[in-house]
Design a protein around this motif. Structure first.
Motif, PDB file in Angstrom:
ATOM      1  N   ASN A 148       0.825  -1.214   0.000  1.00  0.00           N
ATOM      2  CA  ASN A 148       0.000   0.000   0.000  1.00  0.00           C
ATOM      3  C   ASN A 148       0.858   1.262   0.000  1.00  0.00           C
ATOM      4  O   ASN A 148       0.560   2.239   0.674  1.00  0.00           O
ATOM      5  CB  ASN A 148      -0.974   0.000   1.180  1.00  0.00           C
ATOM      6  CG  ASN A 148      -2.101   1.005   0.997  1.00  0.00           C
ATOM      7  OD1 ASN A 148      -2.333   1.497  -0.108  1.00  0.00           O
ATOM      8  ND2 ASN A 148      -2.805   1.307   2.060  1.00  0.00           N
ATOM      9  N   LEU A 149       1.961   1.219  -0.770  1.00  0.00           N
ATOM     10  CA  LEU A 149       2.853   2.368  -0.902  1.00  0.00           C
ATOM     11  C   LEU A 149       2.773   2.921  -2.320  1.00  0.00           C
ATOM     12  O   LEU A 149       2.584   2.170  -3.280  1.00  0.00           O
ATOM     13  CB  LEU A 149       4.302   1.963  -0.614  1.00  0.00           C
ATOM     14  CG  LEU A 149       4.630   1.538   0.811  1.00  0.00           C
ATOM     15  CD1 LEU A 149       6.056   1.040   0.895  1.00  0.00           C
ATOM     16  CD2 LEU A 149       4.405   2.683   1.775  1.00  0.00           C
ATOM     17  N   GLN A 150       2.946   4.235  -2.436  1.00  0.00           N
ATOM     18  CA  GLN A 150       2.941   4.869  -3.751  1.00  0.00           C
ATOM     19  C   GLN A 150       4.140   4.381  -4.547  1.00  0.00           C
ATOM     20  O   GLN A 150       5.273   4.426  -4.087  1.00  0.00           O
ATOM     21  CB  GLN A 150       2.992   6.389  -3.603  1.00  0.00           C
ATOM     22  CG  GLN A 150       2.953   7.125  -4.913  1.00  0.00           C
ATOM     23  CD  GLN A 150       2.943   8.630  -4.742  1.00  0.00           C
ATOM     24  OE1 GLN A 150       2.724   9.139  -3.652  1.00  0.00           O
ATOM     25  NE2 GLN A 150       3.174   9.341  -5.830  1.00  0.00           N
ATOM     26  N   VAL A 151       3.877   3.893  -5.782  1.00  0.00           N
ATOM     27  CA  VAL A 151       4.956   3.381  -6.630  1.00  0.00           C
ATOM     28  C   VAL A 151       5.052   4.128  -7.962  1.00  0.00           C
ATOM     29  O   VAL A 151       5.853   3.763  -8.814  1.00  0.00           O
ATOM     30  CB  VAL A 151       4.809   1.854  -6.890  1.00  0.00           C
ATOM     31  CG1 VAL A 151       5.014   1.067  -5.614  1.00  0.00           C
ATOM     32  CG2 VAL A 151       3.480   1.538  -7.550  1.00  0.00           C
ATOM     33  N   SER A 152       4.227   5.154  -8.154  1.00  0.00           N
ATOM     34  CA  SER A 152       4.291   5.902  -9.414  1.00  0.00           C
ATOM     35  C   SER A 152       4.258   7.400  -9.150  1.00  0.00           C
ATOM     36  O   SER A 152       3.832   7.854  -8.092  1.00  0.00           O
ATOM     37  CB  SER A 152       3.124   5.533 -10.333  1.00  0.00           C
ATOM     38  OG  SER A 152       1.955   6.233  -9.977  1.00  0.00           O
TER      39      SER A 152
END
Length: 190
Positions: A148-152
């Motif tokens: 649930n981490l921002q990857v973009s």
């Protein structure tokens, strides 16, 4: 000489804050005209929205992601509810772009999945899900389903949303009478 050293130190210190975040996924968002203020039209006419996701990290062969959406308009923000994870997730293969449309993000556009700021949710739903007129910024961001981490990066597009009004008739003048002629020819101007 001392001034030069001070200048170089200041330059180095100022440059420390200029580092950019390098995300493993590149997101881009496109909106295609005609633009409409009706939010549900983005779901029912999927060719109005184009999203491209690219997994740039070649060390991770597949990455499972979900999307979050944010709409910012004149004093209004609509964004994906905190804690909401859509049922539709996407598997990104390293180096292969994934093309999505409005139908793929339909779940994100549902009012029950959005937080509203500056706009009453009940009035929005009763009013036919029509956004107020003005300049709107649409943003889509990919998050890892595993952590649930921002990857973009935030993929952003701007659009001017206005209700199209019918043209105003300039000629013939209001209340004027058209003469009879063969063949019948009547010019309209707006």
């Amino acid at each position: 000489m001392i001034k030069m050293r001070i200048f170089l130190c200041l330059l180095l210190l100022a440059g420390k804050g200029l580092l950019a975040q390098n995300f493993p996924v590149q997101a881009s968002l496109q909106l295609f005209p005609p633009y409409t203020p009706q939010l549900s039209a983005l779901q029912t006419t999927p060719q109005r929205v184009g999203i491209t996701l690219l997994n740039k990290d070649l060390t991770v062969p597949q990455l499972e992601v979900f999307l979050k959406l944010q709409l910012q308009g004149p004093g209004i923000t609509l964004q994906t509810r905190n804690g909401f994870i859509p049922a539709t997730t996407f598997t990104l293969t390293a180096g292969v772009p994934l093309q999505l449309s409005g139908a793929d993000i339909a779940e994100l556009l549902q009012p029950q999945n959005l937080d509203f700021q500056g706009l009453d949710k009940g009035n929005f739903i009763r009013g036919g899900q029509i956004l107020p007129e003005g300049l709107w910024q649409f943003t889509v961001t990919a998050f890892s389903t595993a952590r649930n981490l921002q990857v973009s990066n935030p993929g952003t597009a701007m659009a001017g949303l206005f209700k199209h009004k019918p043209p105003l008739l300039n000629f013939p003048f209001d209340g004027s009478r058209a003469g009879s002629a063969l063949p019948q020819y009547l010019a309209f101007q707006w």
